[in-house]
Design an enzyme around this catalytic site. Structure first.
Site, PDB file in Angstrom:
ATOM      1  N   ARG A  63      11.422  -9.220   3.316  1.00 27.52           N
ATOM      2  CA  ARG A  63      11.351  -9.776   1.961  1.00 27.52           C
ATOM      3  C   ARG A  63      11.922  -8.820   0.916  1.00 27.52           C
ATOM      4  NH1 ARG A  63       6.343 -10.963  -1.679  1.00 27.52           N
ATOM      5  NH2 ARG A  63       7.046 -12.722  -2.929  1.00 27.52           N
ATOM      6  N   HIS A  67      14.510  -9.810  -2.127  1.00 29.81           N
ATOM      7  CA  HIS A  67      14.192  -9.610  -3.545  1.00 29.81           C
ATOM      8  C   HIS A  67      15.095  -8.562  -4.189  1.00 29.81           C
ATOM      9  CE1 HIS A  67      10.010 -11.674  -3.953  1.00 29.81           C
ATOM     10  NE2 HIS A  67      10.800 -12.338  -3.142  1.00 29.81           N
ATOM     11  N   ASN A  95       7.194 -10.164  -7.881  1.00 33.10           N
ATOM     12  CA  ASN A  95       6.997  -8.922  -7.119  1.00 33.10           C
ATOM     13  C   ASN A  95       5.606  -8.317  -7.295  1.00 33.10           C
ATOM     14  OD1 ASN A  95       9.648  -8.982  -6.180  1.00 33.10           O
ATOM     15  ND2 ASN A  95      10.432  -7.781  -7.902  1.00 33.10           N
ATOM     16  N   HIS A 194      10.258 -17.373   6.346  1.00 30.66           N
ATOM     17  CA  HIS A 194       8.819 -17.656   6.285  1.00 30.66           C
ATOM     18  C   HIS A 194       8.226 -17.972   7.652  1.00 30.66           C
ATOM     19  CE1 HIS A 194       8.931 -18.601   1.671  1.00 30.66           C
ATOM     20  NE2 HIS A 194       9.181 -17.333   1.949  1.00 30.66           N
TER      21      HIS A 194
END
Ligand code: HEM
Ligand SMILES: *[C@@H]1O[C@H](CO)[C@@H](O)[C@H](O)[C@H]1NC(C)=O
Ligand SMILES: *[C@@H]1O[C@H](CO)[C@@H](O)[C@H](O)[C@H]1NC(C)=O
Length: 321
Positions: A63, A67, A95, A194
């Site tokens: 992740r 990001h 975040n 996911h």
């Protein structure tokens, strides 16, 4: 002959110049092959021990790369700590209280600095770490393009604006990825990230209490550990893939097809819209998922890297040099 070959030369030179103008021209899979030949094994052994210690860490590390890349390109900006005079991205809405794994990135950076001091960027460490995490948890492998440099700046505002939210509709998800040059197929394939990791109650509360396109038994199960009142149990965790949260597989899509997507955004991919067919395909064809996921990860890694003499090679991923 001479003129046609010189014309061919001019054409080639033009192509070269054109391709240098494109943002990812200098990324290559062999970027550190002479300057840091042991990069791969160095990173991998730290990622391996971090995941052995806590299986969720693989998800958290994957992740981080996402990001980072969605906020002004894959430039390590996410890793910069806030200080009294610097506002970084760690406290941005998507975040804050949610991204994790920075200590592992620090460990990897120190291990890499030991073998090749001052050579490898934090942005590239995120890219290799994401790949290793996927592989260690049973997913597909790929050659990571490298040569990114680290930003001297970060943007909390861009992090708030560019990272997609779990409340997004399918249309919003598609345009969020399109803004990064990623297709709808890339978006659906990357959402397969996911298949690993956890989400906080606050990210899925409204879905499990208020939505109708959710399996009733699944909703009940999730409600048991995520109270209806906000501020109560906000940080309670649930797996994004209810079946195999520490295996990188295609079960995420099977869940979504069965109305067991945890996030509103997950279920949006299979709610009668244009992405239904692709979700169905990935749910029954793990190879198609793997192929498309890898292609999309490589494309995501190509988002606006700093190359050449732009940016820097940070000594410490948490601060600029
Ligand atoms: C499609 C749009 C996306 C949305 C709206 C979204 C949203 C979220 C949310 C809300 C969480 C839980 C955060 C929390 O509650 O703490 C999460 C976790 C996660 N996301 Fe996404 N995400 C998206 C795409 C992606 C992509 C492209 C990847 C990587 C390829 C990814 C990888 C992950 C992982 C691995 C976790 C679990 C992290 C952990 O356990 O530490 N997500 N995402
Ligand atoms: C980050 O989260 C903490 C804890 O929920 C909160 O107190 C703080 O205000 C948040 N920071 C920002 C910048 O929103
Ligand atoms: C469900 O929706 C109602 C009406 O929009 C809203 O007031 C309520 O806060 C929602 N409940 C949850 C748990 O999100």
């Amino acid at each position: 002959m001479a003129s046609s070959s010189s014309m061919a030369f001019v054409a080639l030179a033009c192509l070269l110049l054109l391709s240098m103008g494109s943002s990812n021209a200098q990324l290559s899979t062999n970027f550190y092959s002479s300057s840091c030949p042991n990069l791969d094994s160095t990173v991998k052994s730290v990622v391996q021990s971090a995941i052995k210690k806590e299986s969720r860490m693989g998800a958290s590390l994957l992740r981080l790369f996402f990001h980072d890349c969605f906020v002004n390109g894959c430039d390590g900006s996410l890793l910069l700590d806030d200080t009294s005079s610097f506002t970084g991205e760690k406290m941005a809405g998507p975040n804050n209280g949610s991204v994790r794994g920075f200590e592992v990135i620090d460990q990897i950076k120190s291990a890499v600095e030991k073998v090749c001091p001052g050579v490898v960027s934090c942005a590239d460490i995120l890219a290799v770490t994401a790949r290793d995490s996927v592989v260690i948890l049973g997913g597909p492998t790929w050659n990571v393009k490298l040569g990114r440099r680290d930003a001297r700046t970060a943007s909390r505002t861009a992090a708030n604006n560019n990272i997609p939210q779990p409340t997004f509709s399918l249309t919003q998800l598609i345009s969020s990825f399109q803004n990064q040059g990623l297709s709808t197929t890339d978006m659906v394939a990357l959402s397969g990230g996911h298949t690993i990791g956890q989400a906080r109650c606050t990210s899925f509360r409204s879905r499990i209490y208020n939505e109708s396109n959710i399996d009733a038994t699944f909703a009940k199960t999730r409600q048991a550990n995520c109270p209806r009142q906000s501020n109560s149990g906000d940080n309670n965790l649930a797996p994004l893939d209810l079946q195999t949260p520490t295996s990188f597989d295609n079960k995420y899509y099977k869940n979504v097809v069965n109305q067991k997507g945890l996030l509103h955004s997950d279920q949006q991919l299979f709610s009668g819209g244009s992405t239904n067919a692709l979700v169905q395909t990935y749910s029954s064809n793990p190879t198609r998922f793997s192929t498309d996921f890898v292609a999309a990860m490589i494309k995501m890694g190509d988002i606006k890297p700093l190359t050449g003499s732009n940016g820097e090679i940070r000594k410490n991923c948490r601060k600029t040099n």
